[in-house]
Scaffold this active site. Structure first.
Site, mmCIF file in Angstrom:
data_model
loop_
_atom_site.group_PDB
_atom_site.id
_atom_site.type_symbol
_atom_site.label_atom_id
_atom_site.label_comp_id
_atom_site.label_asym_id
_atom_site.label_seq_id
_atom_site.Cartn_x
_atom_site.Cartn_y
_atom_site.Cartn_z
ATOM 1 N N CYS A 384 0.838 -1.196 0.000
ATOM 2 C CA CYS A 384 0.000 0.000 0.000
ATOM 3 C C CYS A 384 0.880 1.256 0.000
ATOM 4 C CB CYS A 384 -1.001 -0.043 1.144
ATOM 5 S SG CYS A 384 -2.497 0.871 0.746
ATOM 6 N N HIS A 510 -3.690 -5.193 0.251
ATOM 7 C CA HIS A 510 -3.145 -5.720 1.508
ATOM 8 C C HIS A 510 -3.156 -7.248 1.498
ATOM 9 C CE1 HIS A 510 -2.982 -1.919 3.811
ATOM 10 N NE2 HIS A 510 -3.900 -1.569 2.933
ATOM 11 N N GLU A 512 -1.605 -9.147 3.362
ATOM 12 C CA GLU A 512 -1.501 -9.676 4.728
ATOM 13 C C GLU A 512 -2.859 -10.053 5.316
ATOM 14 O OE1 GLU A 512 -1.149 -6.558 3.815
ATOM 15 O OE2 GLU A 512 -1.599 -5.098 5.393
HETATM 16 N N1 GLN Z 1 -2.126 6.661 2.634
HETATM 17 C C1 GLN Z 1 -2.188 5.873 1.429
HETATM 18 C C2 GLN Z 1 -3.538 5.987 0.729
HETATM 19 O O1 GLN Z 1 -4.524 6.341 1.331
HETATM 20 C C3 GLN Z 1 -1.849 4.432 1.722
HETATM 21 C C4 GLN Z 1 -2.844 3.745 2.583
HETATM 22 C C5 GLN Z 1 -2.339 2.465 3.172
HETATM 23 O O2 GLN Z 1 -1.135 2.212 3.252
HETATM 24 N N2 GLN Z 1 -3.244 1.641 3.683
HETATM 25 O O3 GLN Z 1 -3.637 5.698 -0.428
#
Ligand code: GLN
Length: 539
Positions: A384, A510, A512
């Site tokens: 992310c 994600h 994970e």
């Molecule tokens: N802050 C980033 C976004 O909103 C990444 C979010 C995250 O790592 N879950 O796109």
């Protein structure tokens, strides 16, 4: 089976005794005996969901396939059961009150005074029963967050009291988890806190059916008898939960204590032969007998509280076992990485993962970690925000886009290589408004991620507002950083892979959240494999 059986798990004496792990372990044992089981968490705080909570407050926010932002215990449930959870599996006081207040505004209460009993407790009971009636589970295990005696958990305990009465003793039971502390000075285990905690439950009209006692030392028969006597519980229902080396051992420890058999008998359910746990035991064997060891750095800004990265940490345990490798995870604070110390901080690592996150704090440290991994051929996995900083680093240092950035950090950057998603532009409310839940992703053939997944179509869970800016895709691909995974409906970039590097992958989603004991996530498995190869090449 016609009737769903309900098990309630409460906690006493202190918090953090591991109600989630006991719930998941019992569920695992029942599942391994052929029952369809789910676990629900009731959280007594007033936030509607933990999505708006800072990770320092509450650890990781776990995201389900259907896009619910939930408590991290749901991660344990999925990792143990390999069955997806949904929004219905996590209910907070905020959500309960929100429904009741909405009903009141609609006029559904027909002029009645709206009260904690029966209106709030009715709504709690409705949410508990929903899982049994709508989703058709044989057994629903409901974990009540907090500790007995807390003001916040009172309505939940009252709902449990009412439900126990309504459902009857063969359809419901209460397991109370407490602590039996060991006093080193006198060399004794103490049962008094447990007695008091059961008294507190009794004052609220709830008699526990089974007690699970967390302890550092084995409980003697005398202690079990004493607890049973003081708490109106037969001695076979006093279960010892002694400290074990890994949470994944707890189902076996509970099986040894016959927790599953005791539960099934009380609920008048057939007790089959032994639970089928062959694959689980295979995993444990690999976990406990690694053939090799590697060190991976997890770079993030919430490292003071490892719970903020719970699912990532567990994913490495699953992927490590699959590779018969012990993964030593070093949590590194991104704010503490700078131009003058990055070598000293990063040189001991054989792989680097930059974690998800929000906001500007510590961002330059993350970019430095990416640069070091890219330039030195060290396996890199960005999740992310970890993908987004990999894109920023590549733009700045390979494509020569000076001051390239994500518009989350610098709105006026000359090269907005990461930008706010179109659908996010009109969003003003923070709660539950990110791009959440599972979306399809198509993987490009002949990439490393394709060989990891072994298939083209997959689906992964998301939680973000920003994305790769497709206007720059040609520049990136020409220089070897390719879009290896794309959302087939929207063309959003889901995976970036650096083709000029032994293993350099950034994912917008994600992975994970969907790694579990029996199905470790392919990207974690492949990343660990690459880290092993790297470390062997350095020997
Ligand atoms: N802050 C980033 C976004 O909103 C990444 C979010 C995250 O790592 N879950 O796109």
């Amino acid at each position: 089976m016609t009737t769903t059986k309900y098990i309630f798990i409460t906690g006493g004496v202190t918090s953090s005794l591991g109600k989630g792990i006991i719930s998941a372990s019992l569920a695992k044992l029942l599942q391994a005996r052929g029952y369809a089981v789910t676990i629900q968490k009731l959280d007594p705080y007033i936030n509607v969901d933990p999505g708006t909570l800072n990770p320092y407050e509450h650890g990781e926010c776990y995201v389900t396939v259907d896009g619910a932002e939930t408590d991290l215990d749901l991660g344990h449930y999925e990792r143990f059961l390999s069955v997806p959870t949904t929004q219905a599996n996590n209910v907070t006081t905020g959500r309960i009150y929100q429904s009741v207040i909405n009903k009141e505004r609609r006029g559904d209460y027909l002029g009645k005074t709206v009260q904690v009993v029966p209106h709030i407790t009715d709504e709690i009971k409705r949410r508990i029963k929903l899982l049994g009636t709508q989703h058709k589970f044989d057994v629903v295990i409901t974990e009540i967050g907090g500790t007995v005696g807390d003001i916040e958990s009172l309505p939940y305990i009252e709902a449990v009291r009412q439900l126990k009465y309504e459902l009857g003793s063969s359809n419901s039971l209460v397991i109370h988890l407490t602590l039996v502390p060991y006093l080193a000075a006198t060399g004794e285990l103490k049962t008094k806190p447990t007695q008091h905690s059961v008294k507190a439950l009794l004052e609220n009209g709830v008699q526990p059916d089974i007690l699970v006692l967390r302890t550092e030392k084995s409980l003697s028969d005398d202690i079990r008898k004493k607890v049973g006597l003081f708490c109106n519980v037969d001695v076979s229902s006093v279960i010892e939960s002694i400290d074990v080396s890994t949470i994944y051992e707890v189902p076996l420890a509970m099986q040894k204590e016959k927790l599953d058999v005791t539960v099934l008998k009380k609920l008048q359910l057939p007790v089959s032969d032994a639970p089928k746990l062959t694959e689980w035991k295979e995993f444990l064997k690999k976990l406990k007998n690694p053939k090799r060891e590697v060190t991976i750095g997890l770079v993030g800004k919430y490292v003071e509280l490892p719970d903020a990265y719970k699912s990532i940490i567990e994913s490495f345990i699953h992927a490590g076992a699959r590779n018969e490798c012990k993964v030593n995870l070093k949590l590194i604070h991104s704010e503490e990485i700078n131009e003058s110390n990055f070598l000293e901080k990063l040189a001991p690592l054989q792989g680097i993962l930059v974690a998800p996150g929000f906001g500007e704090r510590g961002i330059e440290g993350k970019i430095l970690a990416v640069k070091y991994a890219r330039e030195n051929g060290i396996p890199y996995f960005g999740i992310c925000l970890g993908m987004q900083v990999a894109v920023v680093e590549f733009a700045r240092n390979v494509l020569g886009f000076a001051n390239a950035h994500s518009t989350e950090m610098v709105r006026s950057t000359p090269y907005p290589v990461i930008d706010l998603m179109e659908q996010q532009k009109g969003v003003t409310e923070k709660g539950g408004t990110m791009r959440l839940g599972a979306y399809p992703c198509n993987i490009k053939e002949k990439t490393k991620v394709f060989s990891a997944y072994g298939k083209i179509e997959t689906s992964e869970r998301h939680r973000h507002r920003y994305e790769f800016n497709n206007e720059y895709l040609c520049d990136f691909e020409k220089a070897g950083m390719i879009a290896a995974g794309i959302n087939p409906e929207t063309n959003l970039v889901e995976i970036m892979e650096n083709t000029k590097h032994p293993w350099f992958v950034g994912v917008q989603f994600h992975p994970e959240y969907s790694s579990n004991v029996l199905n470790p996530h392919p990207l974690f498995v492949d990343f660990v494999k690459a880290v092993i190869q790297y470390s062997e090449s350095k020997k």
